[in-house]
Scaffold this motif. Structure first.
Motif, short mmCIF file in Angstrom:
data_model
loop_
_atom_site.label_atom_id
_atom_site.label_comp_id
_atom_site.label_asym_id
_atom_site.label_seq_id
_atom_site.Cartn_x
_atom_site.Cartn_y
_atom_site.Cartn_z
N ALA A 81 0.83 -1.20 0.00
CA ALA A 81 0.00 0.00 0.00
C ALA A 81 0.87 1.26 0.00
CB ALA A 81 -0.93 0.00 1.20
N ALA A 82 2.00 1.20 0.68
CA ALA A 82 2.90 2.35 0.72
C ALA A 82 3.45 2.67 -0.67
CB ALA A 82 4.05 2.10 1.70
N GLN A 83 3.58 1.66 -1.51
CA GLN A 83 4.08 1.87 -2.86
C GLN A 83 3.07 2.64 -3.72
OE1 GLN A 83 7.33 0.97 -3.30
NE2 GLN A 83 6.98 0.49 -1.14
N ARG A 84 1.81 2.64 -3.32
CA ARG A 84 0.77 3.34 -4.07
C ARG A 84 0.33 4.63 -3.37
NH1 ARG A 84 -0.75 -1.80 -3.51
NH2 ARG A 84 -2.49 -1.29 -2.17
N ALA A 85 1.11 5.09 -2.44
CA ALA A 85 0.75 6.29 -1.67
C ALA A 85 0.69 7.52 -2.58
CB ALA A 85 1.76 6.51 -0.55
N LYS A 86 -0.11 8.47 -2.18
CA LYS A 86 -0.35 9.66 -2.99
C LYS A 86 0.61 10.81 -2.71
CE LYS A 86 -5.26 8.59 -3.43
NZ LYS A 86 -5.02 7.44 -4.21
N SER A 87 1.31 10.74 -1.58
CA SER A 87 2.24 11.82 -1.24
C SER A 87 3.37 11.25 -0.38
CB SER A 87 1.51 12.92 -0.46
OG SER A 87 1.10 12.43 0.80
N THR A 88 4.38 12.05 -0.19
CA THR A 88 5.49 11.63 0.66
C THR A 88 5.02 11.40 2.09
OG1 THR A 88 7.04 12.87 -0.72
CG2 THR A 88 7.80 12.25 1.47
N ALA A 89 4.16 12.27 2.57
CA ALA A 89 3.62 12.11 3.92
C ALA A 89 2.82 10.82 4.04
CB ALA A 89 2.74 13.31 4.29
N ASP A 90 2.10 10.46 3.01
CA ASP A 90 1.32 9.22 3.00
C ASP A 90 2.24 8.00 3.01
OD1 ASP A 90 -1.08 7.78 3.02
OD2 ASP A 90 -1.23 7.76 0.83
N VAL A 91 3.34 8.07 2.26
CA VAL A 91 4.33 6.98 2.25
C VAL A 91 4.88 6.79 3.66
CG1 VAL A 91 6.61 6.26 1.44
CG2 VAL A 91 4.99 7.27 -0.16
N ILE A 92 5.27 7.86 4.29
CA ILE A 92 5.84 7.79 5.64
C ILE A 92 4.83 7.21 6.61
CG2 ILE A 92 6.68 9.19 7.58
CD1 ILE A 92 7.92 11.05 5.40
N TYR A 93 3.59 7.66 6.53
CA TYR A 93 2.54 7.15 7.41
C TYR A 93 2.36 5.64 7.23
CZ TYR A 93 -2.09 6.22 9.29
OH TYR A 93 -3.14 5.67 9.97
N LYS A 94 2.29 5.20 5.99
CA LYS A 94 2.08 3.77 5.72
C LYS A 94 3.29 2.94 6.14
CE LYS A 94 -1.22 4.61 2.02
NZ LYS A 94 -2.42 4.13 2.56
N LEU A 95 4.49 3.47 5.96
CA LEU A 95 5.68 2.75 6.39
C LEU A 95 5.76 2.66 7.91
CD1 LEU A 95 8.37 3.93 3.83
CD2 LEU A 95 7.21 1.72 3.94
N LYS A 96 5.24 3.65 8.61
CA LYS A 96 5.18 3.55 10.07
C LYS A 96 4.25 2.43 10.50
CE LYS A 96 7.35 6.35 12.48
NZ LYS A 96 8.54 5.87 13.16
N ILE A 97 3.17 2.23 9.76
CA ILE A 97 2.26 1.11 10.05
C ILE A 97 3.00 -0.21 9.82
CG2 ILE A 97 0.17 -0.10 9.31
CD1 ILE A 97 -1.01 2.68 8.66
N VAL A 98 3.78 -0.28 8.74
CA VAL A 98 4.58 -1.48 8.47
C VAL A 98 5.52 -1.75 9.64
CG1 VAL A 98 6.40 -2.45 6.99
CG2 VAL A 98 4.45 -1.27 5.96
N GLU A 99 6.17 -0.71 10.11
CA GLU A 99 7.10 -0.85 11.24
C GLU A 99 6.37 -1.34 12.49
OE1 GLU A 99 10.51 1.83 13.43
OE2 GLU A 99 8.72 2.85 12.65
N GLU A 100 5.21 -0.79 12.77
CA GLU A 100 4.43 -1.20 13.94
C GLU A 100 3.99 -2.65 13.85
OE1 GLU A 100 1.16 1.49 14.38
OE2 GLU A 100 2.47 3.23 14.60
N GLU A 101 3.54 -3.07 12.67
CA GLU A 101 3.09 -4.45 12.50
C GLU A 101 4.24 -5.43 12.60
OE1 GLU A 101 0.00 -5.48 12.47
OE2 GLU A 101 -0.89 -3.51 12.39
N ALA A 102 5.41 -5.05 12.07
CA ALA A 102 6.59 -5.90 12.18
C ALA A 102 7.00 -6.05 13.64
CB ALA A 102 7.74 -5.33 11.35
N ASP A 103 6.97 -4.95 14.39
CA ASP A 103 7.31 -4.99 15.80
C ASP A 103 6.31 -5.86 16.57
OD1 ASP A 103 8.90 -4.06 18.09
OD2 ASP A 103 7.04 -3.04 18.66
N GLU A 104 5.04 -5.75 16.22
CA GLU A 104 4.03 -6.58 16.87
C GLU A 104 4.26 -8.06 16.56
OE1 GLU A 104 -0.79 -7.14 16.75
OE2 GLU A 104 0.03 -5.14 16.40
N SER A 105 4.67 -8.35 15.33
CA SER A 105 4.96 -9.73 14.96
C SER A 105 6.12 -10.30 15.78
CB SER A 105 5.30 -9.83 13.47
OG SER A 105 4.22 -9.45 12.68
#
Length: 76
Positions: free
Chosen positions: A49-73
């Protein structure tokens, strides 16, 4: 690099799924297994989903979610 991370995040989800399949099926483990499957598969899905983000801020937001989910895993 982008394609490598897409592949690696997908493999991570599959490897976690294979691990969860080997965990004994019992009431005590079910909550942990279910959460690990959800969070590990979310890593790859959110990275895509981060690869399809509409802005730089959106990419960063989605990558933070990736980081959170990886940490939870890692936790589970």
């Amino acid at each position: 690099m982008k394609n490598e991370l897409i592949l690696r995040t997908k493999q991570f989800g599959l490897q976690c799924w294979k691990f969860c399949f080997k965990v004994p099926k019992s009431r005590e483990y079910n909550a942990f297994v279910n959460q690990l499957i959800r969070s590990s598969s979310s890593v790859g899905a959110n990275y895509r989903a981060a690869q399809r983000a509409k802005s730089t801020a959106d990419v960063i937001y989605k990558l933070k979610i990736v980081e959170e989910e990886a940490d939870e895993s890692v936790y589970f």
